[in-house]
Design a protein around this motif. Structure first.
Motif, PDB file in Angstrom:
ATOM      1  N   SER A 122      24.052 -37.158  24.863  1.00  0.00           N
ATOM      2  CA  SER A 122      23.728 -38.279  25.621  1.00  0.00           C
ATOM      3  C   SER A 122      22.637 -38.071  26.853  1.00  0.00           C
ATOM      4  N   GLU A 123      21.774 -38.722  26.761  1.00  0.00           N
ATOM      5  CA  GLU A 123      20.477 -38.726  27.817  1.00  0.00           C
ATOM      6  C   GLU A 123      20.493 -39.512  28.879  1.00  0.00           C
ATOM      7  N   ILE A 124      19.960 -39.135  29.843  1.00  0.00           N
ATOM      8  CA  ILE A 124      19.905 -39.769  31.008  1.00  0.00           C
ATOM      9  C   ILE A 124      18.439 -39.524  31.550  1.00  0.00           C
ATOM     10  N   SER A 125      17.742 -40.528  32.143  1.00  0.00           N
ATOM     11  CA  SER A 125      16.272 -40.384  32.843  1.00  0.00           C
ATOM     12  C   SER A 125      16.438 -40.063  34.458  1.00  0.00           C
ATOM     13  N   ALA A 164      26.866 -28.455  27.931  1.00  0.00           N
ATOM     14  CA  ALA A 164      25.616 -28.125  28.350  1.00  0.00           C
ATOM     15  C   ALA A 164      24.480 -29.026  28.944  1.00  0.00           C
ATOM     16  N   TRP A 165      23.860 -28.802  29.879  1.00  0.00           N
ATOM     17  CA  TRP A 165      22.797 -29.874  30.107  1.00  0.00           C
ATOM     18  C   TRP A 165      21.345 -29.081  29.700  1.00  0.00           C
ATOM     19  N   LYS A 166      20.502 -29.722  29.263  1.00  0.00           N
ATOM     20  CA  LYS A 166      19.078 -29.491  29.083  1.00  0.00           C
ATOM     21  C   LYS A 166      18.178 -30.280  29.691  1.00  0.00           C
ATOM     22  N   LEU A 167      17.147 -30.016  30.316  1.00  0.00           N
ATOM     23  CA  LEU A 167      16.214 -30.827  30.966  1.00  0.00           C
ATOM     24  C   LEU A 167      14.854 -30.860  30.025  1.00  0.00           C
ATOM     25  N   SER A 198      18.994 -24.010  29.271  1.00  0.00           N
ATOM     26  CA  SER A 198      19.930 -24.912  29.139  1.00  0.00           C
ATOM     27  C   SER A 198      21.224 -24.305  29.903  1.00  0.00           C
ATOM     28  N   TYR A 199      21.883 -25.227  30.769  1.00  0.00           N
ATOM     29  CA  TYR A 199      22.857 -25.021  31.679  1.00  0.00           C
ATOM     30  C   TYR A 199      24.412 -25.113  31.204  1.00  0.00           C
ATOM     31  N   GLN A 200      25.376 -24.392  31.147  1.00  0.00           N
ATOM     32  CA  GLN A 200      26.540 -24.554  30.415  1.00  0.00           C
ATOM     33  C   GLN A 200      27.578 -24.856  31.410  1.00  0.00           C
ATOM     34  N   THR A 260      11.102 -36.639  34.007  1.00  0.00           N
ATOM     35  CA  THR A 260      12.072 -35.637  33.186  1.00  0.00           C
ATOM     36  C   THR A 260      13.320 -36.406  32.785  1.00  0.00           C
ATOM     37  N   ASN A 261      13.822 -36.187  31.504  1.00  0.00           N
ATOM     38  CA  ASN A 261      15.122 -36.534  31.052  1.00  0.00           C
ATOM     39  C   ASN A 261      16.137 -35.466  31.247  1.00  0.00           C
TER      40      ASN A 261
END
Length: 182
Positions: A173-176, A132-135, A141-143, A158-159
């Motif tokens: 895990s996070e990315i900017s 899942a992605w979350k902005l 959230s995007y599965q 945004t991260n």
């Protein structure tokens, strides 16, 4: 007459607590757990549970017959059998326990392609994962393992966080997004 019930393999994760999925409708009078034919736990009505071998200090046997192994180790993998008596007859339940490595931290990467920012999340793991992605600027959230965002919709502050899930465990895990922009 004994009733034998066999289950497919069940999966535990190294370092986690694991409870065998035992569902017994009647009152259990006696319960004995064996691993690969060696007794690991025993309980008789009115008495405390007794533990044997490597599970002596790492397991809990409940009155309903379920067994929990604390801090699962690779060596805990094997065939387990629960024999219980309900004051009428003996019953047998068999389980094949597979122990997987602990969940790794997911790796996030990004690139731009055709006017879109493409985020990718990967993790090297033996079991099927849910991604899942979350902005940080969105409630959704995007599965998906991959997420595409049109470049014109990108806010540089945004991260994005990728979360992987397996069973009850999850890692993130996070990315900017600013580091992804061309």
């Amino acid at each position: 007459i004994a009733h034998i019930y066999c289950k497919d393999s069940i999966v535990g994760i190294m370092g986690e607590n694991f409870t065998f999925p035992v569902q017994i409708d009647q009152k259990v009078v006696e319960a004995v757990w064996k691993k690969n034919k060696d007794k690991v736990a025993e309980w008789e009505e009115q008495n405390k549970a007794i533990y044997f071998g490597p599970l002596r200090d790492r397991s809990v046997l409940m009155e309903n017959g379920s067994l929990t192994i604390l801090n699962l180790e690779k060596d805990d993998a094997g065939t387990y059998e629960l024999q219980y008596w309900d004051s009428v007859k003996d019953h047998y339940l068999k389980f094949l326990l597979v122990v997987l490595d602990s969940l790794p931290e997911p790796k996030t990467s990004c690139n731009t392609s055709d006017g879109e920012l493409v985020l990718d999340c990967t993790a090297n793991f033996q079991g099927p994962l849910n991604y899942a992605w979350k902005l940080s600027n969105s409630l959704h959230s995007y599965q998906n393992q991959e997420l595409s965002i049109p470049l014109e919709n990108i806010d540089a502050t945004t991260n994005a966080t990728c979360t992987i899930k397996f069973s009850q465990m999850e890692r993130s895990s996070e990315i900017s997004l600013i580091q992804c922009l061309p």
